[in-house]
Design a protein around this motif. Sequence first.
Motif, PDB file in Angstrom:
ATOM      1  N   UNK A  28       0.833  -1.206   0.000  1.00 37.65           N
ATOM      2  CA  UNK A  28       0.000   0.000   0.000  1.00 37.65           C
ATOM      3  C   UNK A  28       0.866   1.255   0.000  1.00 37.65           C
ATOM      4  N   UNK A  29       1.851   1.294   0.872  1.00 37.77           N
ATOM      5  CA  UNK A  29       2.718   2.470   0.942  1.00 37.77           C
ATOM      6  C   UNK A  29       3.598   2.598  -0.295  1.00 37.77           C
ATOM      7  N   UNK A  30       4.050   1.494  -0.850  1.00 39.08           N
ATOM      8  CA  UNK A  30       4.854   1.557  -2.083  1.00 39.08           C
ATOM      9  C   UNK A  30       4.025   2.132  -3.229  1.00 39.08           C
ATOM     10  N   UNK A  31       2.757   1.743  -3.295  1.00 36.25           N
ATOM     11  CA  UNK A  31       1.882   2.279  -4.351  1.00 36.25           C
ATOM     12  C   UNK A  31       1.656   3.779  -4.183  1.00 36.25           C
ATOM     13  N   UNK A  32       1.503   4.234  -2.952  1.00 33.70           N
ATOM     14  CA  UNK A  32       1.170   5.638  -2.711  1.00 33.70           C
ATOM     15  C   UNK A  32       2.386   6.549  -2.566  1.00 33.70           C
ATOM     16  N   UNK A  33       3.495   6.018  -2.077  1.00 29.66           N
ATOM     17  CA  UNK A  33       4.672   6.852  -1.835  1.00 29.66           C
ATOM     18  C   UNK A  33       5.841   6.540  -2.757  1.00 29.66           C
ATOM     19  N   UNK A  34       5.713   5.497  -3.550  1.00 32.48           N
ATOM     20  CA  UNK A  34       6.788   5.115  -4.457  1.00 32.48           C
ATOM     21  C   UNK A  34       7.775   4.171  -3.799  1.00 32.48           C
ATOM     22  N   UNK A  35       8.735   3.708  -4.595  1.00 36.25           N
ATOM     23  CA  UNK A  35       9.699   2.720  -4.126  1.00 36.25           C
ATOM     24  C   UNK A  35      11.112   3.282  -3.984  1.00 36.25           C
ATOM     25  N   UNK A  36      11.253   4.611  -4.062  1.00 36.91           N
ATOM     26  CA  UNK A  36      12.581   5.205  -3.953  1.00 36.91           C
ATOM     27  C   UNK A  36      13.142   5.076  -2.545  1.00 36.91           C
ATOM     28  N   UNK A  37      12.273   4.924  -1.558  1.00 30.04           N
ATOM     29  CA  UNK A  37      12.667   4.740  -0.160  1.00 30.04           C
ATOM     30  C   UNK A  37      11.747   3.685   0.429  1.00 30.04           C
ATOM     31  N   UNK A  38      12.259   2.804   1.294  1.00 31.13           N
ATOM     32  CA  UNK A  38      11.434   1.717   1.832  1.00 31.13           C
ATOM     33  C   UNK A  38      10.468   2.166   2.947  1.00 31.13           C
ATOM     34  N   UNK A  39       9.508   3.009   2.571  1.00 32.47           N
ATOM     35  CA  UNK A  39       8.544   3.542   3.541  1.00 32.47           C
ATOM     36  C   UNK A  39       7.720   2.441   4.204  1.00 32.47           C
ATOM     37  N   UNK A  40       7.344   1.435   3.451  1.00 35.71           N
ATOM     38  CA  UNK A  40       6.520   0.361   4.000  1.00 35.71           C
ATOM     39  C   UNK A  40       7.228  -0.396   5.107  1.00 35.71           C
ATOM     40  N   UNK A  41       8.479  -0.734   4.890  1.00 34.15           N
ATOM     41  CA  UNK A  41       9.246  -1.458   5.899  1.00 34.15           C
ATOM     42  C   UNK A  41       9.455  -0.592   7.134  1.00 34.15           C
ATOM     43  N   UNK A  42       9.739   0.695   6.926  1.00 36.55           N
ATOM     44  CA  UNK A  42       9.893   1.610   8.047  1.00 36.55           C
ATOM     45  C   UNK A  42       8.586   1.704   8.843  1.00 36.55           C
ATOM     46  N   UNK A  43       7.466   1.778   8.140  1.00 25.74           N
ATOM     47  CA  UNK A  43       6.166   1.889   8.813  1.00 25.74           C
ATOM     48  C   UNK A  43       5.816   0.634   9.600  1.00 25.74           C
ATOM     49  N   UNK A  44       6.051  -0.548   9.028  1.00 29.95           N
ATOM     50  CA  UNK A  44       5.711  -1.772   9.769  1.00 29.95           C
ATOM     51  C   UNK A  44       6.639  -1.956  10.964  1.00 29.95           C
ATOM     52  N   UNK A  45       7.912  -1.630  10.817  1.00 27.15           N
ATOM     53  CA  UNK A  45       8.830  -1.783  11.938  1.00 27.15           C
ATOM     54  C   UNK A  45       8.504  -0.786  13.056  1.00 27.15           C
ATOM     55  N   UNK A  46       8.160   0.441  12.706  1.00 32.31           N
ATOM     56  CA  UNK A  46       7.812   1.448  13.719  1.00 32.31           C
ATOM     57  C   UNK A  46       6.496   1.103  14.411  1.00 32.31           C
TER      58      UNK A  46
END
Length: 133
Positions: A28-46
């Motif tokens: 979901x986050x990759x689709x909305x924020x792109x894949x240039x930074x691993x936002x999804x992994x950061x969000x699940x870990x936080x």
Amino acid sequence: MGHGLTSVLLVALGGALGGMGRFAVSNLLARHLGKAFPWGTLAVNASGAFLAGWLLGTQGLSSLPSPIWLFSVVGLLGGYTTVSSFSLQTIELWQNSQQLRASVNIGATLLLGLAMVTLGWLTSGASLSGVTL
């Protein structure tokens, strides 16, 4: 069913659900924020760190490992959060000459994780004074 088997099943069920949750949030986050930074992994870990801190604050150290702890923290959050994806994504950024993004990912993951587990603990109503883990 024996106590050991019950524990294994609780961890397995939690892990399956957690892995599906990580997959959904990361995509979901990759689709909305792109894949240039691993936002999804950061969000699940936080968010996983927050929930782990909250559960520790509500369960207490003396009751571990309870069935709730085995299912929710060992299983669910163990499957939801990920060090391996964080590590692979950081190496990929570094190898793609994006050292600044790799460094930000390392720092953000560490600092945000520690802040979120503390916030989760405090949100549970527990106090940090006199606590040694």
